[in-house]
Scaffold this motif. Structure first.
Motif, short mmCIF file in Angstrom:
data_model
loop_
_atom_site.label_atom_id
_atom_site.label_comp_id
_atom_site.label_asym_id
_atom_site.label_seq_id
_atom_site.Cartn_x
_atom_site.Cartn_y
_atom_site.Cartn_z
N LYS A 63 125.94 103.83 123.92
CA LYS A 63 124.73 103.38 124.47
C LYS A 63 123.36 104.23 124.39
CE LYS A 63 127.03 100.66 128.19
NZ LYS A 63 127.16 100.32 129.52
N THR A 64 123.87 105.23 124.20
CA THR A 64 122.53 106.33 124.06
C THR A 64 122.40 107.11 122.46
OG1 THR A 64 123.66 108.10 125.17
CG2 THR A 64 122.28 106.43 126.54
N VAL A 78 117.85 105.29 124.94
CA VAL A 78 118.64 104.18 124.59
C VAL A 78 118.78 103.47 123.41
CG1 VAL A 78 119.34 101.67 125.52
CG2 VAL A 78 118.51 103.54 127.13
#
Length: 93
Positions: A63-64, A78
């Motif tokens: 996700k990051t 993000v």
């Protein structure tokens, strides 16, 4: 159904088809390209964020990602914050 109703129905269908072809379909295509680009990111890729920050990916997970800017600062963001991959610059001859 009378002739006026059929004409109106045909016109509405034509309007919807035009709306789909001119607005909805191109947006879906751009969204698919963006999702593919985000899925293909890897360490070392040069990117530009939505905020206009240039950097190189140092680490990433599902996700990051962490980018390193030209000043050496590390930023965590993000994946959706990536606007595009930076094009490879051609070396000056």
């Amino acid at each position: 159904m009378n002739n006026e109703t059929l004409t109106l129905l045909g016109f509405m269908l034509l309007m919807f088809a035009g709306f789909y072809l001119l607005i909805i379909r191109p947006q879906q295509k751009r969204q698919k390209q963006q999702q593919d680009m985000l899925a293909d990111l890897k360490r070392g890729d040069r990117i530009v964020t939505i905020g206009g920050i240039y950097g190189t990916i140092e680490a990433l997970d599902e996700k990051t990602l962490v980018i390193k800017t030209e000043s050496g600062a590390l930023l965590r963001l993000v994946r959706a914050g990536v606007a595009m991959k930076q094009e490879q610059e051609e070396p000056a001859a």
